[in-house]
Design a protein around this motif. Structure first.
Motif, PDB file in Angstrom:
ATOM      1  N   ILE A  51      36.380  47.647  30.316  1.00 26.35           N
ATOM      2  CA  ILE A  51      37.709  47.270  30.767  1.00 26.35           C
ATOM      3  C   ILE A  51      38.649  48.446  30.582  1.00 26.35           C
ATOM      4  O   ILE A  51      38.613  49.139  29.559  1.00 26.35           O
ATOM      5  CB  ILE A  51      38.206  46.005  30.025  1.00 26.35           C
ATOM      6  CG1 ILE A  51      39.493  45.467  30.647  1.00 26.35           C
ATOM      7  CG2 ILE A  51      38.398  46.269  28.525  1.00 26.35           C
ATOM      8  CD1 ILE A  51      39.841  44.063  30.192  1.00 26.35           C
ATOM      9  N   SER A  52      39.508  48.659  31.581  1.00 24.22           N
ATOM     10  CA  SER A  52      40.467  49.755  31.522  1.00 24.22           C
ATOM     11  C   SER A  52      41.655  49.370  30.650  1.00 24.22           C
ATOM     12  O   SER A  52      41.767  48.249  30.164  1.00 24.22           O
ATOM     13  CB  SER A  52      40.938  50.092  32.934  1.00 24.22           C
ATOM     14  OG  SER A  52      41.772  49.054  33.425  1.00 24.22           O
ATOM     15  N   THR A  53      42.577  50.312  30.493  1.00 25.80           N
ATOM     16  CA  THR A  53      43.751  50.072  29.645  1.00 25.80           C
ATOM     17  C   THR A  53      44.633  48.944  30.170  1.00 25.80           C
ATOM     18  O   THR A  53      45.262  48.225  29.394  1.00 25.80           O
ATOM     19  CB  THR A  53      44.587  51.345  29.524  1.00 25.80           C
ATOM     20  OG1 THR A  53      44.949  51.782  30.838  1.00 25.80           O
ATOM     21  CG2 THR A  53      43.807  52.454  28.820  1.00 25.80           C
ATOM     22  N   THR A  54      44.652  48.794  31.499  1.00 29.36           N
ATOM     23  CA  THR A  54      45.519  47.780  32.108  1.00 29.36           C
ATOM     24  C   THR A  54      44.757  46.533  32.547  1.00 29.36           C
ATOM     25  O   THR A  54      45.290  45.716  33.295  1.00 29.36           O
ATOM     26  CB  THR A  54      46.244  48.377  33.321  1.00 29.36           C
ATOM     27  OG1 THR A  54      45.256  48.852  34.251  1.00 29.36           O
ATOM     28  CG2 THR A  54      47.160  49.510  32.911  1.00 29.36           C
ATOM     29  N   SER A  55      43.530  46.396  32.098  1.00 32.17           N
ATOM     30  CA  SER A  55      42.651  45.258  32.376  1.00 32.17           C
ATOM     31  C   SER A  55      41.962  45.300  33.731  1.00 32.17           C
ATOM     32  O   SER A  55      41.030  44.529  33.956  1.00 32.17           O
ATOM     33  CB  SER A  55      43.382  43.904  32.229  1.00 32.17           C
ATOM     34  OG  SER A  55      43.811  43.731  30.903  1.00 32.17           O
ATOM     35  N   THR A  56      42.391  46.126  34.642  1.00 31.67           N
ATOM     36  CA  THR A  56      41.649  46.350  35.887  1.00 31.67           C
ATOM     37  C   THR A  56      41.541  47.840  36.117  1.00 31.67           C
ATOM     38  O   THR A  56      42.500  48.574  35.889  1.00 31.67           O
ATOM     39  CB  THR A  56      42.321  45.678  37.095  1.00 31.67           C
ATOM     40  OG1 THR A  56      43.663  46.169  37.185  1.00 31.67           O
ATOM     41  CG2 THR A  56      42.340  44.170  36.945  1.00 31.67           C
ATOM     42  N   PRO A  57      40.378  48.326  36.582  1.00 31.67           N
ATOM     43  CA  PRO A  57      39.204  47.553  36.943  1.00 31.67           C
ATOM     44  C   PRO A  57      38.332  47.179  35.743  1.00 31.67           C
ATOM     45  O   PRO A  57      38.523  47.706  34.647  1.00 31.67           O
ATOM     46  CB  PRO A  57      38.430  48.516  37.851  1.00 31.67           C
ATOM     47  CG  PRO A  57      38.757  49.865  37.285  1.00 31.67           C
ATOM     48  CD  PRO A  57      40.186  49.773  36.834  1.00 31.67           C
ATOM     49  N   THR A  58      37.398  46.275  35.979  1.00 31.10           N
ATOM     50  CA  THR A  58      36.341  45.961  35.026  1.00 31.10           C
ATOM     51  C   THR A  58      35.002  46.294  35.677  1.00 31.10           C
ATOM     52  O   THR A  58      34.886  46.284  36.900  1.00 31.10           O
ATOM     53  CB  THR A  58      36.363  44.479  34.626  1.00 31.10           C
ATOM     54  OG1 THR A  58      36.285  43.673  35.800  1.00 31.10           O
ATOM     55  CG2 THR A  58      37.635  44.134  33.866  1.00 31.10           C
ATOM     56  N   ILE A  59      34.033  46.622  34.856  1.00 36.87           N
ATOM     57  CA  ILE A  59      32.730  47.060  35.351  1.00 36.87           C
ATOM     58  C   ILE A  59      31.640  46.278  34.632  1.00 36.87           C
ATOM     59  O   ILE A  59      31.712  46.102  33.401  1.00 36.87           O
ATOM     60  CB  ILE A  59      32.541  48.569  35.111  1.00 36.87           C
ATOM     61  CG1 ILE A  59      33.604  49.369  35.859  1.00 36.87           C
ATOM     62  CG2 ILE A  59      31.144  49.025  35.550  1.00 36.87           C
ATOM     63  CD1 ILE A  59      33.611  50.844  35.541  1.00 36.87           C
ATOM     64  N   TYR A  60      30.638  45.837  35.379  1.00 32.85           N
ATOM     65  CA  TYR A  60      29.506  45.098  34.816  1.00 32.85           C
ATOM     66  C   TYR A  60      28.207  45.557  35.477  1.00 32.85           C
ATOM     67  O   TYR A  60      28.193  45.829  36.675  1.00 32.85           O
ATOM     68  CB  TYR A  60      29.646  43.593  35.066  1.00 32.85           C
ATOM     69  CG  TYR A  60      30.944  42.989  34.636  1.00 32.85           C
ATOM     70  CD1 TYR A  60      31.998  42.853  35.534  1.00 32.85           C
ATOM     71  CD2 TYR A  60      31.123  42.545  33.328  1.00 32.85           C
ATOM     72  CE1 TYR A  60      33.203  42.302  35.137  1.00 32.85           C
ATOM     73  CE2 TYR A  60      32.328  41.984  32.932  1.00 32.85           C
ATOM     74  CZ  TYR A  60      33.353  41.862  33.838  1.00 32.85           C
ATOM     75  OH  TYR A  60      34.552  41.316  33.440  1.00 32.85           O
ATOM     76  N   PRO A  61      27.115  45.584  34.742  1.00 34.54           N
ATOM     77  CA  PRO A  61      25.816  45.817  35.383  1.00 34.54           C
ATOM     78  C   PRO A  61      25.364  44.545  36.099  1.00 34.54           C
ATOM     79  O   PRO A  61      25.863  43.444  35.827  1.00 34.54           O
ATOM     80  CB  PRO A  61      24.901  46.143  34.205  1.00 34.54           C
ATOM     81  CG  PRO A  61      25.497  45.382  33.068  1.00 34.54           C
ATOM     82  CD  PRO A  61      26.969  45.404  33.289  1.00 34.54           C
ATOM     83  N   ASP A  62      24.406  44.688  36.988  1.00 36.00           N
ATOM     84  CA  ASP A  62      23.916  43.543  37.757  1.00 36.00           C
ATOM     85  C   ASP A  62      23.354  42.442  36.864  1.00 36.00           C
ATOM     86  O   ASP A  62      23.412  41.258  37.225  1.00 36.00           O
ATOM     87  CB  ASP A  62      22.853  43.988  38.757  1.00 36.00           C
ATOM     88  CG  ASP A  62      23.436  44.789  39.908  1.00 36.00           C
ATOM     89  OD1 ASP A  62      22.661  45.478  40.593  1.00 36.00           O
ATOM     90  OD2 ASP A  62      24.666  44.731  40.109  1.00 36.00           O
TER      91      ASP A  62
END
Length: 114
Positions: A51-62
């Protein structure tokens, strides 16, 4: 003290949900992205959410996309990981990490079993 402390891990049945937390202290939390990793017994540690400092973007593996959701509360200095539809293969020790500060927490155990 500069640290990350995880909590909330427990035994959950397959298909269940769990929210774990990562509490930060000793640094300006709002300025840093935070990651969740996990390490299952006998396997390498893998990143499961970012999660970034501002909550977006977020990243997830498949492997967890659509089931896990990371969020943060910059007023409380906490990052959460909401885990839904848990599977036995999600069993692992879950760690939070801030790489620029070279910080790892000690981890919290999540076990998914009937």
């Amino acid at each position: 003290q500069v640290q990350l402390v995880e909590s909330g891990g427990e035994l959950v049945r397959p298909g269940g949900s769990l929210r774990i937390s990562c509490a930060a202290s000793g640094f300006d939390f709002r300025r840093y992205a935070i990651m969740w990793y996990r390490q299952a017994s006998g396997k390498e540690r893998e990143m499961v959410a970012q999660i970034s400092t501002t909550s977006t973007p977020t990243i997830y593996p498949d492997s967890v996309k659509g089931r896990f959701a990371i969020s943060r509360d910059n007023t409380k200095h906490i990052v959460y990981l909401q885990m839904n539809n848990l599977k036995p293969e999600d069993t692992a020790v879950y760690y939070c990490r801030q790489p620029m500060l070279n910080l790892w927490g000690r981890g919290t155990q999540v076990t998914v079993s009937s």
